[in-house]
Design a protein around this motif. Structure first.
Motif, PDB file in Angstrom:
ATOM      1  N   HIS A   9       0.828  -1.206   0.000  1.00  8.18           N
ATOM      2  CA  HIS A   9       0.000   0.000   0.000  1.00  8.18           C
ATOM      3  C   HIS A   9       0.861   1.254   0.000  1.00  8.18           C
ATOM      4  N   ARG A  10       1.879   1.278   0.839  1.00  3.82           N
ATOM      5  CA  ARG A  10       2.685   2.491   0.971  1.00  3.82           C
ATOM      6  C   ARG A  10       3.491   2.768  -0.294  1.00  3.82           C
ATOM      7  N   PHE A  11       4.058   1.738  -0.872  1.00  3.10           N
ATOM      8  CA  PHE A  11       4.838   1.930  -2.087  1.00  3.10           C
ATOM      9  C   PHE A  11       3.922   2.378  -3.231  1.00  3.10           C
ATOM     10  N   SER A  12       2.754   1.750  -3.337  1.00  2.00           N
ATOM     11  CA  SER A  12       1.801   2.131  -4.380  1.00  2.00           C
ATOM     12  C   SER A  12       1.265   3.536  -4.157  1.00  2.00           C
ATOM     13  N   LEU A  13       1.049   3.879  -2.894  1.00  2.10           N
ATOM     14  CA  LEU A  13       0.546   5.212  -2.578  1.00  2.10           C
ATOM     15  C   LEU A  13       1.548   6.281  -2.974  1.00  2.10           C
ATOM     16  N   GLU A  14       2.841   6.028  -2.725  1.00  2.21           N
ATOM     17  CA  GLU A  14       3.838   7.021  -3.115  1.00  2.21           C
ATOM     18  C   GLU A  14       3.807   7.240  -4.625  1.00  2.21           C
ATOM     19  N   ALA A  15       3.691   6.163  -5.399  1.00  2.00           N
ATOM     20  CA  ALA A  15       3.597   6.299  -6.849  1.00  2.00           C
ATOM     21  C   ALA A  15       2.364   7.107  -7.243  1.00  2.00           C
ATOM     22  N   ARG A  16       1.245   6.839  -6.568  1.00  2.00           N
ATOM     23  CA  ARG A  16       0.011   7.570  -6.851  1.00  2.00           C
ATOM     24  C   ARG A  16       0.166   9.052  -6.527  1.00  2.00           C
ATOM     25  N   ILE A  17       0.786   9.349  -5.403  1.00  2.00           N
ATOM     26  CA  ILE A  17       0.991  10.739  -4.995  1.00  2.00           C
ATOM     27  C   ILE A  17       1.821  11.482  -6.029  1.00  2.00           C
ATOM     28  N   LEU A  18       2.950  10.876  -6.405  1.00  2.00           N
ATOM     29  CA  LEU A  18       3.861  11.548  -7.323  1.00  2.00           C
ATOM     30  C   LEU A  18       3.236  11.746  -8.695  1.00  2.00           C
ATOM     31  N   LEU A  28       8.753  19.391  -6.469  1.00  2.00           N
ATOM     32  CA  LEU A  28       8.688  17.944  -6.279  1.00  2.00           C
ATOM     33  C   LEU A  28       9.484  17.242  -7.360  1.00  2.00           C
ATOM     34  N   SER A  29       9.954  16.046  -7.031  1.00  2.82           N
ATOM     35  CA  SER A  29      10.616  15.212  -8.025  1.00  2.82           C
ATOM     36  C   SER A  29       9.563  14.614  -8.947  1.00  2.82           C
ATOM     37  N   HIS A  30       9.679  14.904 -10.254  1.00  2.00           N
ATOM     38  CA  HIS A  30       8.702  14.417 -11.224  1.00  2.00           C
ATOM     39  C   HIS A  30       8.808  12.900 -11.383  1.00  2.00           C
ATOM     40  N   MET A  31       7.662  12.214 -11.405  1.00  2.00           N
ATOM     41  CA  MET A  31       7.661  10.773 -11.602  1.00  2.00           C
ATOM     42  C   MET A  31       7.459  10.454 -13.076  1.00  2.00           C
ATOM     43  N   PHE A  32       8.322   9.594 -13.615  1.00  2.00           N
ATOM     44  CA  PHE A  32       8.193   9.171 -15.005  1.00  2.00           C
ATOM     45  C   PHE A  32       7.257   7.966 -15.136  1.00  2.00           C
ATOM     46  N   GLU A  33       7.448   6.956 -14.294  1.00  2.00           N
ATOM     47  CA  GLU A  33       6.597   5.783 -14.366  1.00  2.00           C
ATOM     48  C   GLU A  33       6.787   4.929 -13.123  1.00  2.00           C
ATOM     49  N   ALA A  71       8.961  -0.822  -8.636  1.00  2.00           N
ATOM     50  CA  ALA A  71       9.881   0.264  -8.969  1.00  2.00           C
ATOM     51  C   ALA A  71       9.130   1.555  -9.253  1.00  2.00           C
ATOM     52  N   ILE A  72       9.755   2.661  -8.882  1.00  2.00           N
ATOM     53  CA  ILE A  72       9.286   3.995  -9.243  1.00  2.00           C
ATOM     54  C   ILE A  72      10.471   4.724  -9.872  1.00  2.00           C
ATOM     55  N   ALA A  73      10.293   5.211 -11.096  1.00  2.00           N
ATOM     56  CA  ALA A  73      11.330   5.983 -11.781  1.00  2.00           C
ATOM     57  C   ALA A  73      10.987   7.465 -11.651  1.00  2.00           C
ATOM     58  N   MET A  74      11.895   8.225 -11.029  1.00  2.00           N
ATOM     59  CA  MET A  74      11.657   9.634 -10.742  1.00  2.00           C
ATOM     60  C   MET A  74      12.770  10.494 -11.335  1.00  2.00           C
ATOM     61  N   GLU A  75      12.480  11.773 -11.439  1.00  2.00           N
ATOM     62  CA  GLU A  75      13.484  12.746 -11.840  1.00  2.00           C
ATOM     63  C   GLU A  75      14.688  12.675 -10.897  1.00  2.00           C
ATOM     64  N   PHE A  76      15.874  12.625 -11.462  1.00  2.00           N
ATOM     65  CA  PHE A  76      17.090  12.681 -10.658  1.00  2.00           C
ATOM     66  C   PHE A  76      17.411  14.138 -10.357  1.00  2.00           C
ATOM     67  N   ILE A  77      17.518  14.462  -9.085  1.00  2.00           N
ATOM     68  CA  ILE A  77      17.813  15.834  -8.660  1.00  2.00           C
ATOM     69  C   ILE A  77      19.284  15.920  -8.309  1.00  2.00           C
ATOM     70  N   ASP A  78      20.009  16.658  -9.101  1.00  2.00           N
ATOM     71  CA  ASP A  78      21.443  16.842  -8.869  1.00  2.00           C
ATOM     72  C   ASP A  78      21.601  18.034  -7.933  1.00  2.00           C
ATOM     73  N   GLY A  79      21.715  17.754  -6.661  1.00  2.00           N
ATOM     74  CA  GLY A  79      21.788  18.844  -5.705  1.00  2.00           C
ATOM     75  C   GLY A  79      22.341  18.398  -4.370  1.00  2.00           C
ATOM     76  N   LYS A  80      22.071  19.187  -3.356  1.00  2.00           N
ATOM     77  CA  LYS A  80      22.627  18.955  -2.028  1.00  2.00           C
ATOM     78  C   LYS A  80      21.505  18.824  -1.021  1.00  2.00           C
ATOM     79  N   LEU A 111      11.123  18.850  -2.306  1.00  2.00           N
ATOM     80  CA  LEU A 111      10.653  17.955  -1.249  1.00  2.00           C
ATOM     81  C   LEU A 111      10.557  16.540  -1.805  1.00  2.00           C
ATOM     82  N   ILE A 112      11.149  15.582  -1.117  1.00  2.00           N
ATOM     83  CA  ILE A 112      11.178  14.213  -1.614  1.00  2.00           C
ATOM     84  C   ILE A 112      10.577  13.265  -0.576  1.00  2.00           C
ATOM     85  N   ASP A 113      10.429  12.033  -0.978  1.00  3.01           N
ATOM     86  CA  ASP A 113      10.042  10.886  -0.137  1.00  3.01           C
ATOM     87  C   ASP A 113       8.655  11.031   0.479  1.00  3.01           C
TER      88      ASP A 113
END
Length: 350
Positions: A133-142, A150-155, A164-173, A228-230
């Motif tokens: 549920h939690r993993f699926s919910l995160e995908a639904r949220i994104l 927010l980090s954009h979700m591709f799929e 698996a969740i494929a998200m935008e890679f944020i090159d930062g700190k 904001l992530i996770d």
């Protein structure tokens, strides 16, 4: 065995989880006596449970992850047995980026999306209802939230071995790394909170509370954009993913209602923003102690310390203290009511 994942007897795993769930928040003596009774001569079973408890305790002492009576540490133990795959479908995995309560995040390349952050959870773990549920919910949220903060979700997808969740890679700190260098200047600190307010206002208007706002869930990209992530323990108002009394969050940032295991809504995020505001301007958390029970006692029963009179760059913090006092009210119904209100108050100061 596929990709190094040991095939574990599911009934035994469920038995281990049930014992872990009971012992996670118990004293060492209670744990010892209970294991003496339950494990009897099964030394292997005892070693497995003690290893889970030791990992759970280590995470809590470092204040780096979730308090998880039933789910997260067993999930991480399953993840730790993975031999890193070189590829997953069209994704070529390059390196590990980090571990969290709901899986491991890898840097990967994809012919269409270029570099992505690929979040994986073993399917064996995903078969547990709460984890699934939690993993699926995160995908639904994104997929439902679209905002530059927010980090954009591709799929999202599943294979025989992973969810698996494929998200935008944020090159930062990470903001937590920035805070280690000392308090942030007044305007920068307030603007980060304002950025987070904008993202959370969007989430809150859709009935969603993040529930794990903390400095290491915030990234600053190379352009200075706050991200904001996770959303791994986020919750929609119409879901019942968390059993009554289950405690999820990161100790020093958790609201009193989270510690009490009561109903939690968007106002818990307002509390956590108050903790972060204090942290950004002082490089310290207002509620700290040697263990999570002592942290809980302070959050539930003690008032937060006051901000210094001025910021590190000499700005007056008295007006910020007045706002902070409204955020760190222990009863949620009396707390500052929304991110929109917080934005309005902070916006007058920058």
């Amino acid at each position: 065995m596929r990709h190094g994942i040991a095939l574990v007897d599911k009934q035994r795993w469920q038995f281990i989880q049930s014992i872990f769930r009971h012992l996670a928040d118990k004293s060492p003596s209670h744990r010892r006596d209970y294991l003496d009774m339950v494990c009897e001569e099964d030394l292997e079973l005892r070693r497995e449970i003690e290893a889970l408890l030791a990992s759970h305790d280590k995470l809590e002492q470092g204040d780096q992850d979730f308090i998880t009576p039933a789910l997260i540490t067993p999930a991480l133990q399953a993840v730790n047995r993975i031999q890193l795959p070189q590829s997953l479908g069209e994704y070529r995995i390059l390196k590990e980026l980090g571990r969290g309560g709901m899986g491991v995040v890898y840097l990967a390349e994809h012919p269409q999306y270029d570099k992505v952050a690929l979040k994986l959870l073993p399917r064996f773990t995903v078969e547990a209802d709460e984890a699934q549920h939690r993993f699926s919910l995160e995908a639904r949220i994104l997929s439902n939230l679209d905002h530059p903060g927010l980090s954009h979700m591709f799929e999202s997808f599943t294979t025989d071995e992973y969810a698996a969740i494929a998200m935008e890679f944020i090159d930062g700190k990470g903001l937590d790394e920035l805070i280690k260098q000392g308090p942030l200047p007044f305007e920068q600190g307030l603007n980060i909170i304002l950025d987070l307010c904008e993202v959370l206002h969007l989430a809150h208007t859709q009935g969603l509370a993040h529930r794990d706002i903390k400095s290491n869930n915030v990234l600053l990209d190379r352009q200075g954009q706050t991200k904001l992530i996770d959303f791994g323990i986020a919750k929609f108002a119409d879901t019942k993913l968390t059993a009554t009394g289950q405690i999820l969050g990161t100790p020093s940032y958790m609201s009193p209602e989270q510690w009490r295991g009561r109903g939690v809504d968007y106002r818990a995020d307002l509390w956590s923003l108050g903790i972060m505001l204090f942290e950004l301007l002082t490089a310290q958390k207002p509620f700290t102690a040697t263990d999570r029970f002592a942290v809980a006692n302070k959050i539930l029963n003690k008032e937060a310390p006051s901000l210094p009179a001025t910021s590190c760059d000499g700005e007056d913090l008295v007006p910020v203290q007045a706002i902070l006092d409204q955020l760190l009210i222990k009863e949620p119904q009396n707390r500052l009511g929304s991110c929109a209100k917080l934005s309005a108050l902070l916006g007058k100061l920058v």
